[in-house]
Design an enzyme around this catalytic site. Structure first.
Site, mmCIF file in Angstrom:
data_model
loop_
_atom_site.group_PDB
_atom_site.id
_atom_site.type_symbol
_atom_site.label_atom_id
_atom_site.label_comp_id
_atom_site.label_asym_id
_atom_site.label_seq_id
_atom_site.Cartn_x
_atom_site.Cartn_y
_atom_site.Cartn_z
ATOM 1 N N LYS A 101 -6.548 4.708 7.863
ATOM 2 C CA LYS A 101 -5.597 5.537 7.314
ATOM 3 C C LYS A 101 -6.006 6.653 7.245
ATOM 4 O O LYS A 101 -5.075 7.685 7.818
ATOM 5 C CB LYS A 101 -5.134 4.832 6.088
ATOM 6 C CG LYS A 101 -4.458 3.479 6.147
ATOM 7 C CD LYS A 101 -3.969 3.124 4.681
ATOM 8 C CE LYS A 101 -3.569 1.500 4.700
ATOM 9 N NZ LYS A 101 -3.083 1.207 3.501
ATOM 10 N N SER A 130 0.882 -1.391 -0.117
ATOM 11 C CA SER A 130 -0.013 -0.040 -0.023
ATOM 12 C C SER A 130 0.691 1.166 -0.039
ATOM 13 O O SER A 130 0.435 2.520 -0.214
ATOM 14 C CB SER A 130 -0.985 -0.124 1.233
ATOM 15 O OG SER A 130 -0.280 0.035 2.417
#
Length: 741
Positions: free
Chosen positions: A658, A615
């Site tokens: 996130k 990611s």
């Protein structure tokens, strides 16, 4: 198990003849052996309605299993033994499963899509009815539940694989309630006079075992009384003879002592004839359920206790030291083993034998114990096995054991999420009511508190239009909220209590992440303003529900032996591969000969856990391109996303956590993959703090992140020309399922 010709009747003609064991006709099909020619014909007791002989003593000459115990038919539950009622007669097993609906409250015919209660008209969870059966209480997992119902009907084995907290153990317990209530059995172990290390085994209808043992114990007590009386008479005669006739009182005392020891030894032999009730199902009303998760070999397979006194006539008879294992106690019921792969190979092999043969002998599990010399006749193990575990369970599981489960049953994958529908929302309301009822100490939840928990279920799913099925974690938050309300002596649990519970029930990873963010601010390691070349604020996930900001720095230096990409920060395999994929774009992008340069990439403060997943791909690419071109990156911006070698931004997992981590760290904007836009479900408090920007291509990332219009335009246009027609259609998207990081 062998058939026996000798009687076990404690009222037999020879009181000193020890009883012998074996298998009667009530043993499970396939577990016993046919009577050999010449053996007495066993009695047809189990054919009676009560499942036991009406009067075993009345035909003791022909019945080799007669213990002189008269069994009262009224002492046995027809729902447990004999002609038990099929579970379909009690509510209907076919009526269970995915059709179970919420009861006890009014439901709107056409509920609004925004109604978090799914159309339920309630004020508190107290208005809902809680189903009696566990299988009705399972939320979601319709496929797994239907499999359990079918497996219960046909007595099939089941293996359930999935994440912790998705309902595996609950389904296993539910299966024991659904199993046909066959004739349960007690198991007795008898002394073997021919070989004390090979105890005899006998099975009888449930409830009769206690009566048989009590009959033997009473007979032994009578024998001991007679012998004691005879002993004291002989001692009195010996002492009288020595004192009156011989005149040697010392000789008389010695002789009396010898007589006493002899009789004590004989009494011990009489006590050894009392059988050991190995498995007692006398009080069992439903099929047995045994949880053998993490059990050592002795607890799982049975064991023989060590005897420190093995000589001098003081040893305990071997049959008294035999202990049943979970596989024997689960006979006619369910054996549940979670984390099946943690069993050692030897135990898994023995488990295979028990499943295949339907019987398993008990022996000592320690090579240094006296029990290692003892081995009983086979003991029935006619159980249904439910094995469970996480996805890694299949890797360390014995292939033959898995083959047996699959060959005689089902394999089920437990889902992590389920589609968000009005029906499921109503079931989640019932789930909260169930948790309150199970705990017994929590105030009921108001409708607003229930709505907040369902919002959390949506958020924890990580997918748009889905609800999480990790019910154990959600139940933990329910209990924390209830505890807060109870601590305040509130009449019911409100939305405010649930909001407090969200903060108090944070995972360890989330607490660590928050602590890291605060420490970095203290030491000025967190940069959230200005422009810096080669430094990008990346985002990562700790655990399953905790986001953290992870800065990435890049530096380009002259090489001293061939250009290479050097990445540090405890990178794991997937992260290393993502760096290599990014290097393909960098090599193609740069006008300079990077074979003469080394590119250093550093993941700041990753700790011992390192970085796993891809990611951070767009973060790495942006940092390196910024360092190569010496163009600053906006430090008020954070980003996450995977990257293909063509420059497409691919979806990742954990975007909600996130984004919240970026907001906590002080960032104003965050870049996410466009494919993840539907998965964003941040808390209300963060919506005003941060702007979420979805992107589909690395050129869009650079256009947003880099400083200076002229330099930026040049870089973006160059990258577009290099990566081909990726943006010609203006719609670039990656796979529909996000990666795990």
């Amino acid at each position: 198990m062998s058939n026996e010709k000798d009687t076990n009747d404690p009222t037999a003609d020879d009181p000193d003849e020890p009883p012998h064991g074996g298998v009667d006709d009530s043993s499970p099909a396939g577990n016993g052996e046919d009577a050999t020619p010449g053996d007495p014909e066993p009695d047809d007791g189990p054919a009676n309605e009560s499942g036991v002989d009406e009067d075993p003593a009345a035909d003791s000459d022909d019945d080799p299993w007669d213990d002189g115990v008269i069994v009262d038919d009224d002492g046995f539950d027809e729902g447990r033994n004999g002609d038990a009622a099929d579970p379909a007669d009690d509510g209907g097993i076919d009526e269970l499963g995915s059709t179970v609906e919420v009861e006890g409250a009014k439901i709107e015919e056409d509920p609004d899509e925004d109604d978090l209660l799914g159309g339920l008209k309630i004020d508190t969870t107290a208005e809902l009815e809680i189903p009696d059966r566990l299988v009705d209480q399972v939320i979601g997992q319709e496929h797994a539940r239907d499999v359990i119902i079918k497996a219960a009907k046909q007595r099939r084995h089941v293996m359930m694989i999935g994440s912790p907290g998705t309902g595996k153990s609950m389904l296993a317990k539910a299966m024991s309630e659904l199993l046909p209530k066959e004739e349960l059995q007690d198991v007795l172990v008898y002394h073997n006079p021919e070989d004390g290390n090979k105890p005899k085994v006998r099975t009888v209808p449930a409830g009769k075992g206690d009566q048989i043992v009590e009959a033997h114990r009473e007979e032994a007590r009578k024998r001991n009384q007679m012998r004691s009386l005879l002993m004291w008479i002989i001692i009195a005669v010996v002492l009288g003879y020595a004192l009156i006739i011989v005149g040697q009182i010392l000789v008389g005392i010695i002789a009396a002592g010898v007589v006493y020891l002899v009789f004590r030894y004989l009494n011990r032999g009489s006590d050894a004839m009392i059988p050991n009730l190995l498995v007692n199902n006398g009080d069992t009303k439903t099929a047995p359920f045994r949880d053998a998760t993490g059990a050592h070999a002795g607890a799982l397979l049975g064991d023989v206790r060590h005897d420190p006194f093995q000589s001098g006539g003081m040893e305990t008879p071997s049959h008294d030291r035999v202990e049943a294992g979970a596989i024997h106690k689960a006979n006619k019921g369910v054996l549940f083993i979670d984390e099946i792969n943690t069993l050692d190979i030897r135990s898994q092999q023995h488990l295979m034998t028990a499943i295949q043969e339907g019987e398993f002998s008990i022996t000592g599990q320690s090579e240094r114990s006296s029990g290692a010399m003892v081995q009983t006749e086979p003991v029935p193990t006619d159980f249904v096995m439910i094995a469970a575990g996480n996805l890694d369970a299949m890797e360390n599981m014995h292939p033959a054991l898995r083959s047996r489960i699959k060959g005689y049953g089902y394999e089920v994958y437990m889902e992590d999420t389920i589609e968000d529908t009005p029906e499921m929302r109503r079931k989640y309301v019932r789930f909260i009511a169930q948790e309150v009822a199970k705990d017994g100490r929590l105030p009921e939840f108001s409708a607003e508190a229930v709505e907040e928990i369902i919002l959390e279920a949506k958020r924890r799913s990580g997918r748009k239009g889905h609800l999480t099925l990790k019910m154990r974690n959600l139940g933990g938050m329910v209990r924390v909220a209830g505890d807060i309300a109870r601590g305040e002596d509130a009449e019911m649990t409100t939305r405010e209590h649930v909001l407090q519970a969200k903060g108090r029930s944070r995972s360890i990873e989330q607490q660590l992440a928050d602590d890291y963010i605060e420490r970095r601010k203290d030491y000025e390691l967190q940069v959230s303003d200005g422009y810096v070349a080669g430094r990008v604020n990346g985002l990562a996930v700790m655990g399953e529900d905790s986001g953290i900001m992870l800065p990435v720095m890049a530096e380009v230096t002259p090489t001293q032996g061939g250009g290479q990409v050097i990445a540090t920060g405890q990178l794991k395999e997937m992260a290393e591969e993502s760096v290599q994929n990014v290097s393909a774009i960098i090599k193609k992008f740069s006008d300079e000969n990077i074979s003469e340069k080394d590119i250093h990439i550093q993941f700041i403060q990753t700790g011992q856990q390192g970085v796993d997943g891809d990611s951070a791909s767009i973060t790495v690419a942006t940092a390196v391109i910024s360092a190569l071109e010496n163009v600053g990156v906006d430090q008020s911006l954070a980003m996450t996303g995977s990257l293909s070698v063509r420059g497409d931004v691919l979806p990742v997992g954990g975007v909600t956590h996130k984004i919240e981590a970026a907001a906590k760290a002080g960032c104003d904007r965050v870049i996410i993959p466009a494919a993840n836009e539907q998965d964003v479900m941040i808390e209300d408090e963060y919506e005003e703090m941060i702007e979420v920007i979805p992107v589909s291509h690395i050129s869009e990332v650079l256009d947003i992140a880099l400083e200076g219009e002229a330099e930026k335009d040049s870089l973006v246009s160059r990258l577009k020309s290099i990566t081909g027609s990726a943006l010609k259609d203006g719609n670039v998207s990656g796979p529909s399922n996000p990666s795990p990081q």
